[in-house]
Design an enzyme around this catalytic site. Structure first.
Site, PDB file in Angstrom:
ATOM      1  N   LYS A   6      -5.575  14.800  23.373  1.00  0.00           N
ATOM      2  CA  LYS A   6      -6.022  14.710  21.979  1.00  0.00           C
ATOM      3  C   LYS A   6      -5.204  15.651  21.094  1.00  0.00           C
ATOM      4  CE  LYS A   6     -10.530  13.028  23.383  1.00  0.00           C
ATOM      5  NZ  LYS A   6     -11.964  13.226  23.664  1.00  0.00           N
ATOM      6  N   GLN A  59     -16.161  17.830  23.569  1.00  0.00           N
ATOM      7  CA  GLN A  59     -15.849  16.998  24.737  1.00  0.00           C
ATOM      8  C   GLN A  59     -17.044  16.944  25.691  1.00  0.00           C
ATOM      9  OE1 GLN A  59     -13.039  15.214  25.012  1.00  0.00           O
ATOM     10  NE2 GLN A  59     -13.565  14.381  26.987  1.00  0.00           N
ATOM     11  N   ASP A  96     -16.463  11.242  16.680  1.00  0.00           N
ATOM     12  CA  ASP A  96     -16.817  10.449  17.865  1.00  0.00           C
ATOM     13  C   ASP A  96     -17.796   9.323  17.505  1.00  0.00           C
ATOM     14  OD1 ASP A  96     -15.623  11.250  20.323  1.00  0.00           O
ATOM     15  OD2 ASP A  96     -16.862  13.064  20.378  1.00  0.00           O
TER      16      ASP A  96
HETATM   17  N1  GUN Z   1     -15.945  12.154  27.207  1.00  0.00           N
HETATM   18  C1  GUN Z   1     -15.464  10.954  27.602  1.00  0.00           C
HETATM   19  N2  GUN Z   1     -15.119  10.200  26.538  1.00  0.00           N
HETATM   20  C2  GUN Z   1     -15.393  10.954  25.454  1.00  0.00           C
HETATM   21  C3  GUN Z   1     -15.254  10.727  24.054  1.00  0.00           C
HETATM   22  O1  GUN Z   1     -14.809   9.665  23.578  1.00  0.00           O
HETATM   23  N3  GUN Z   1     -15.635  11.759  23.259  1.00  0.00           N
HETATM   24  C4  GUN Z   1     -16.137  12.918  23.735  1.00  0.00           C
HETATM   25  N4  GUN Z   1     -16.510  13.868  22.864  1.00  0.00           N
HETATM   26  N5  GUN Z   1     -16.296  13.156  25.025  1.00  0.00           N
HETATM   27  C5  GUN Z   1     -15.915  12.178  25.873  1.00  0.00           C
END
Ligand code: GUN
Length: 282
Positions: free
Chosen positions: A52, A96, A119
């Site tokens: 990211k 996350q 998200d």
């Molecule tokens: N863990 C797995 N996929 C995601 C996501 O798209 N966002 C977040 N914050 N955590 C994740």
């Protein structure tokens, strides 16, 4: 043999557009920005978070990294989120998941300001996905819809089957497909006669998180197969939820793992960060 949907190529094309728009926003004040929080040492999460940051850097989006120790308390994490919510230099906030077991994930999701929730996990944003009137796209499902659009795969009037009913993928995926006028069935690993149901699908989305779960006998010849899984087999090799080698010969289109859905998820996160930045400019 199926057309292999190239998520890396589509992602690169969309990121070119994102880079231009990020530069336009930066020219009017400051670059769009994303704060990413990671708690603990989960190796897969660390890889995702690193990707990211790299994607932000590539596209001219400022990213702030907050790495917290595994024994962080709920109060400490919520205090950081409060601080980021109030910080005018932060457009988007992402925590996350999964979090270490002693932390309350839903309370953390609820604490993120809805207008910074890139998200789209906050109940205010998930509710808007349900009504089809949304500010932020749920990243993985939106990435899949973008792949379908770019490959000119029709959705309206099709039978779609989603395997998996998680809050992150299965449920929002079903909603986007419903909003696009597909006829949607949502299954899970306990669905009776699962193969008979999945064989009905013109569009099959596998989001179960089990290696090699979808076999050729579960797929209707000519179906479009989207594989959301990122799993490790017992021998350590990376694989999706779909047995690519046996399903690709009978499908019309299929996403590979890696290089299918994965790159699109981060691209949609960047898109949401631009949306947040634009909201904060006004
Ligand atoms: N863990 C797995 N996929 C995601 C996501 O798209 N966002 C977040 N914050 N955590 C994740």
């Amino acid at each position: 043999m199926a057309v292999i949907i190239d998520g890396k190529a589509v992602s690169a094309a969309v990121r070119t557009e994102i880079r231009q728009e990020a530069a336009a926003i930066a020219a009017q004040g400051r670059a769009p920005s994303l704060a990413v929080i990671i708690v603990g040492e989960d190796p897969a999460s660390k890889v995702y978070v690193r990707n990211k940051h790299k994607a932000c850097a590539e596209c001219g989006i400022t990213s702030f990294q907050h790495e917290l120790p595994a024994d962080t308390t709920q109060e400490q994490l919520l205090a950081l989120i409060e601080q980021l919510n109030a910080d005018p230099a932060v457009d988007g906030i992402l925590c996350q998941l999964p979090l270490p077991g002693h932390l309350d994930e839903q309370a953390v999701i609820d604490a993120i300001a809805p207008d910074k929730d890139v998200d789209a996990f906050h109940p205010q944003n998930t509710g808007r996905i349900m009504t089809g009137d949304y500010a932020f796209l749920p990243c993985t499902p939106a990435g899949i819809m973008e792949l379908l659009r770019r490959y000119e795969i029709p959705v309206a009037g099709k039978r779609a089957v989603v395997i998996g009913r998680s809050n992150i993928v299965g449920k929002p995926m079903a909603l986007l497909l419903i909003n696009a006028s597909a006829t949607v069935t949502v299954c899970n690993s306990q669905t009776p006669e699962l193969a008979a149901v999945t064989r009905q699908a013109d569009l099959l989305v596998a989001a179960v998180g089990r290696p090699d779960f979808v076999t050729a006998d579960m797929v209707r010849p000519g179906a479009v197969v989207i594989d959301v899984g990122i799993n490790r087999r017992e021998d350590g090799t990376l694989c999706g939820d779909v047995r690519f080698d046996e399903v690709a010969p009978i499908a019309s289109h299929i996403t590979p793992v890696p290089g299918g859905v994965g790159p699109m998820t981060i691209t949609m996160l960047l898109k949401n960060t631009l949306t947040a930045a634009r909201k904060h400019m006004r």
